[in-house]
Design a protein around this motif. Sequence first.
Motif, PDB file in Angstrom:
ATOM      1  N   PRO A 119       7.385 -33.142 -27.120  1.00 36.05           N
ATOM      2  CA  PRO A 119       7.012 -32.599 -28.060  1.00 36.05           C
ATOM      3  C   PRO A 119       5.263 -32.262 -28.207  1.00 36.05           C
ATOM      4  N   ALA A 120       5.448 -32.217 -29.435  1.00 34.67           N
ATOM      5  CA  ALA A 120       3.544 -31.453 -29.663  1.00 34.67           C
ATOM      6  C   ALA A 120       3.011 -31.881 -30.033  1.00 34.67           C
ATOM      7  N   TRP A 121       3.242 -33.223 -30.375  1.00 30.53           N
ATOM      8  CA  TRP A 121       2.154 -34.238 -30.187  1.00 30.53           C
ATOM      9  C   TRP A 121       1.736 -35.289 -29.026  1.00 30.53           C
ATOM     10  N   PHE A 122       2.432 -34.843 -28.282  1.00 29.92           N
ATOM     11  CA  PHE A 122       1.962 -35.312 -26.019  1.00 29.92           C
ATOM     12  C   PHE A 122       1.021 -34.582 -26.121  1.00 29.92           C
ATOM     13  N   LYS A 123       0.919 -33.358 -26.670  1.00 30.55           N
ATOM     14  CA  LYS A 123       0.160 -32.497 -25.995  1.00 30.55           C
ATOM     15  C   LYS A 123      -1.377 -32.137 -26.586  1.00 30.55           C
ATOM     16  N   THR A 124      -1.077 -32.454 -27.234  1.00 26.58           N
ATOM     17  CA  THR A 124      -2.559 -32.419 -28.653  1.00 26.58           C
ATOM     18  C   THR A 124      -3.322 -34.134 -28.947  1.00 26.58           C
ATOM     19  N   TYR A 157       6.360 -31.711 -18.514  1.00 26.64           N
ATOM     20  CA  TYR A 157       5.477 -30.929 -19.933  1.00 26.64           C
ATOM     21  C   TYR A 157       5.717 -29.507 -21.017  1.00 26.64           C
ATOM     22  N   ALA A 158       6.530 -29.111 -20.129  1.00 28.60           N
ATOM     23  CA  ALA A 158       6.637 -27.802 -20.809  1.00 28.60           C
ATOM     24  C   ALA A 158       7.607 -28.314 -22.302  1.00 28.60           C
ATOM     25  N   GLU A 159       8.467 -28.949 -22.158  1.00 28.51           N
ATOM     26  CA  GLU A 159       9.428 -29.514 -22.933  1.00 28.51           C
ATOM     27  C   GLU A 159       9.282 -30.606 -23.968  1.00 28.51           C
ATOM     28  N   ASN A 211       9.421 -46.664 -28.349  1.00 25.67           N
ATOM     29  CA  ASN A 211       9.426 -44.907 -28.356  1.00 25.67           C
ATOM     30  C   ASN A 211       8.922 -44.261 -27.240  1.00 25.67           C
ATOM     31  N   PHE A 212       7.684 -44.318 -27.345  1.00 23.82           N
ATOM     32  CA  PHE A 212       7.107 -43.105 -25.911  1.00 23.82           C
ATOM     33  C   PHE A 212       7.792 -42.912 -24.950  1.00 23.82           C
ATOM     34  N   ILE A 213       8.582 -43.942 -24.445  1.00 23.01           N
ATOM     35  CA  ILE A 213       9.043 -43.668 -23.156  1.00 23.01           C
ATOM     36  C   ILE A 213      10.978 -43.143 -23.219  1.00 23.01           C
ATOM     37  N   ASP A 214      11.187 -42.948 -24.455  1.00 23.25           N
ATOM     38  CA  ASP A 214      13.007 -42.834 -24.373  1.00 23.25           C
ATOM     39  C   ASP A 214      12.183 -41.342 -24.910  1.00 23.25           C
ATOM     40  N   SER A 215      11.062 -40.818 -25.560  1.00 20.77           N
ATOM     41  CA  SER A 215      10.646 -39.581 -26.132  1.00 20.77           C
ATOM     42  C   SER A 215      10.101 -38.455 -25.036  1.00 20.77           C
ATOM     43  N   VAL A 216       9.618 -39.023 -23.882  1.00 18.02           N
ATOM     44  CA  VAL A 216       8.558 -38.430 -23.030  1.00 18.02           C
ATOM     45  C   VAL A 216       9.227 -38.759 -21.633  1.00 18.02           C
ATOM     46  N   GLN A 217       9.563 -40.207 -21.346  1.00 13.32           N
ATOM     47  CA  GLN A 217       9.812 -39.955 -19.912  1.00 13.32           C
ATOM     48  C   GLN A 217      10.774 -39.249 -19.102  1.00 13.32           C
ATOM     49  N   ASP A 218      10.522 -38.473 -17.737  1.00 17.08           N
ATOM     50  CA  ASP A 218      10.890 -37.649 -17.238  1.00 17.08           C
ATOM     51  C   ASP A 218      11.184 -36.328 -18.517  1.00 17.08           C
ATOM     52  N   ILE A 219      10.258 -36.109 -18.517  1.00 11.97           N
ATOM     53  CA  ILE A 219      10.730 -34.387 -19.568  1.00 11.97           C
ATOM     54  C   ILE A 219       9.394 -33.531 -19.056  1.00 11.97           C
TER      55      ILE A 219
END
Length: 75
Positions: free
Chosen positions: A65-70, A61-63, A51-59
């Motif tokens: 998800p909010a949970w990744f920034k906080t 930082y500005a794009e 799930n982490f790889i699918d939702s964050v990889q190759d994205i």
Amino acid sequence: MIGTAGLPHVIVRFFTVPKASDARKSAGWALVFIALLYTTAPAVGAFARLNFIDSVQDIDYAEAPAWFKTGRATT
């Protein structure tokens, strides 16, 4: 799993029942639940990683998800 099955609270089941067959059944069920625990935890970790790889990889930082920034999930 074998180490957990050898813990005193699992072994002492043999002394708490009147018949040896009851002790075997009790120990068998304990082993089933221990095996379930030891196979479920790695599976949850693997799915979380996917799930982490699918939702964050190759994205960018500005794009992201909010949970990744906080650093925490929001509900």
